[in-house]
Design a protein around this motif. Structure first.
Motif, mmCIF file in Angstrom:
data_model
loop_
_atom_site.group_PDB
_atom_site.id
_atom_site.type_symbol
_atom_site.label_atom_id
_atom_site.label_comp_id
_atom_site.label_asym_id
_atom_site.label_seq_id
_atom_site.Cartn_x
_atom_site.Cartn_y
_atom_site.Cartn_z
ATOM 1 N N LYS A 19 0.829 -1.199 0.000
ATOM 2 C CA LYS A 19 0.000 0.000 0.000
ATOM 3 C C LYS A 19 0.866 1.253 0.000
ATOM 4 O O LYS A 19 1.859 1.335 0.738
ATOM 5 C CB LYS A 19 -0.871 -0.035 1.255
ATOM 6 C CG LYS A 19 -1.872 1.060 1.406
ATOM 7 C CD LYS A 19 -2.705 0.781 2.646
ATOM 8 C CE LYS A 19 -3.607 1.919 3.006
ATOM 9 N NZ LYS A 19 -4.368 1.644 4.219
ATOM 10 N N GLU A 21 1.918 4.794 1.071
ATOM 11 C CA GLU A 21 1.750 5.514 2.331
ATOM 12 C C GLU A 21 0.713 6.618 2.165
ATOM 13 O O GLU A 21 0.793 7.426 1.240
ATOM 14 C CB GLU A 21 3.101 6.102 2.746
ATOM 15 C CG GLU A 21 3.155 6.613 4.149
ATOM 16 C CD GLU A 21 4.581 6.942 4.547
ATOM 17 O OE1 GLU A 21 5.273 6.051 5.067
ATOM 18 O OE2 GLU A 21 4.999 8.090 4.315
ATOM 19 N N GLY A 22 -0.300 6.622 3.024
ATOM 20 C CA GLY A 22 -1.349 7.633 2.987
ATOM 21 C C GLY A 22 -2.550 7.253 2.138
ATOM 22 O O GLY A 22 -3.568 7.944 2.163
ATOM 23 N N ALA A 23 -2.451 6.159 1.392
ATOM 24 C CA ALA A 23 -3.559 5.723 0.534
ATOM 25 C C ALA A 23 -4.628 5.013 1.367
ATOM 26 O O ALA A 23 -4.340 4.455 2.432
ATOM 27 C CB ALA A 23 -3.056 4.789 -0.555
ATOM 28 N N GLU A 24 -5.849 5.043 0.869
ATOM 29 C CA GLU A 24 -6.941 4.364 1.563
ATOM 30 C C GLU A 24 -6.994 2.879 1.224
ATOM 31 O O GLU A 24 -7.324 2.060 2.067
ATOM 32 C CB GLU A 24 -8.279 5.013 1.198
ATOM 33 C CG GLU A 24 -8.447 6.402 1.772
ATOM 34 C CD GLU A 24 -9.818 6.983 1.479
ATOM 35 O OE1 GLU A 24 -10.777 6.203 1.306
ATOM 36 O OE2 GLU A 24 -9.914 8.209 1.417
ATOM 37 N N ARG A 25 -6.678 2.557 -0.038
ATOM 38 C CA ARG A 25 -6.786 1.169 -0.489
ATOM 39 C C ARG A 25 -5.410 0.607 -0.839
ATOM 40 O O ARG A 25 -4.521 1.328 -1.274
ATOM 41 C CB ARG A 25 -7.676 1.074 -1.732
ATOM 42 C CG ARG A 25 -9.080 1.491 -1.464
ATOM 43 C CD ARG A 25 -9.999 1.377 -2.652
ATOM 44 N NE ARG A 25 -9.331 1.216 -3.922
ATOM 45 C CZ ARG A 25 -9.943 0.858 -5.037
ATOM 46 N NH1 ARG A 25 -11.219 0.646 -5.040
ATOM 47 N NH2 ARG A 25 -9.256 0.734 -6.154
#
Length: 76
Positions: A19, A21-25
């Motif tokens: 993932k 960094e900072g992403a939702e998915r």
């Protein structure tokens, strides 16, 4: 100079995920850690400069792979 993108490979709810960094998915999900790492590294190499932080089951960082512009290159 572009800002480095950092990806994390972590164990979540019985599977491994890669993932940004900072992403939702998650960008990558897999039942196997090696597969999640390989796919996440492939994505990171397409989005330079970047790094992949590989975590252990307990959440601590096991390894970090940096692509382009390594701030701490090895000596020698």
């Amino acid at each position: 100079m572009a800002t480095r993108k950092t990806y994390h490979v972590t164990h979540v709810n019985g599977h491994w995920q890669g993932k940004l960094e900072g992403a939702e998915r998650a960008s990558v999900t897999s039942d196997h850690k090696d597969e999640a790492v390989a796919k996440t590294v492939e994505i990171a190499k397409k989005n330079l400069p970047s790094s992949v932080r590989i975590h252990k089951l307990d959440g601590t960082i096991e390894d970090e792979r940096t692509f382009m512009d390594d701030p701490y290159p090895p000596k020698g």
